[in-house]
Design a protein around this motif. Structure first.
Motif, PDB file in Angstrom:
ATOM      1  N   ASP A  46       0.542  -1.273   0.250  1.00 22.17           N
ATOM      2  CA  ASP A  46       0.546   0.244   0.053  1.00 22.17           C
ATOM      3  C   ASP A  46       1.076   0.851   0.438  1.00 22.17           C
ATOM      4  O   ASP A  46       0.730   2.356   0.956  1.00 22.17           O
ATOM      5  N   ARG A  53       0.086   4.681  -6.234  1.00 25.54           N
ATOM      6  CA  ARG A  53       0.324   3.627  -6.168  1.00 25.54           C
ATOM      7  C   ARG A  53       0.758   3.358  -6.203  1.00 25.54           C
ATOM      8  O   ARG A  53       1.564   3.188  -7.954  1.00 25.54           O
ATOM      9  N   SER A 112      -3.066   1.730  -9.138  1.00 28.85           N
ATOM     10  CA  SER A 112      -4.763   1.348  -8.926  1.00 28.85           C
ATOM     11  C   SER A 112      -4.898   2.287  -9.977  1.00 28.85           C
ATOM     12  O   SER A 112      -4.265   1.930 -11.069  1.00 28.85           O
TER      13      SER A 112
END
Length: 157
Positions: A46, A53, A112
């Motif tokens: 993360d 990301r 992402s």
């Protein structure tokens, strides 16, 4: 034969735009490397840098790509023209490929949806700058202008 405007009056603005895209990608990459250093290369963690990301592999690739784009934007010849066209296609293709594998284990660059969108925007910007930043002699530019405004071509518009 494709038509690329030669010595477009807004060419310096396009080069600055390509340089700013390269600078953002470089800063993103450096920040991402600092955040993900010590993580596995293709980690699906993360880690976020500048709203996108990332993982170590994507960050390292971004550092290299950012440097390449800045070098291309700083050159006066057609190197930047070719680099921007190529980079635009690479960004668009990568964003579509990564969007296709977004929710799978094949998302090895840890994209992402925001990363996909930014990559598409950057791809379109770089493709656009590549279309208008071709450099040539004054004679070549005049020949392009004449061909573009030739009476026969005017009739086909």
């Amino acid at each position: 034969m494709p038509h690329f405007p030669v010595n477009h009056p807004a060419r310096p603005i396009y080069r600055v735009l390509a340089g700013l895209v390269g600078l953002y990608i470089l800063v993103f990459g450096v920040w991402g490397v600092a955040l993900t250093w010590g993580d596995p290369l293709f980690d699906r963690g993360d880690a976020w840098a500048l709203g996108l990301r990332t993982n170590l592999a994507f960050s390292l690739a971004s550092v290299i790509f950012g440097i390449v784009l800045i070098v291309g934007a700083s050159r006066r010849g057609n190197l930047g023209h070719h680099m921007n066209l190529t980079a635009g296609v690479v960004f668009l293709a990568t964003s579509i490929l990564m969007m296709a594998v977004l929710q799978t284990e094949a998302n090895f660059l840890n994209f992402s949806m925001s990363t996909v969108i930014v990559s598409m925007i950057f791809g379109l910007l770089l493709l656009g700058t590549g279309l208008y930043d071709k450099v040539g002699t004054d004679e070549h530019a005049e020949e392009e202008r004449r061909r573009r405004h030739h009476p026969v071509s005017e009739a086909h518009r």
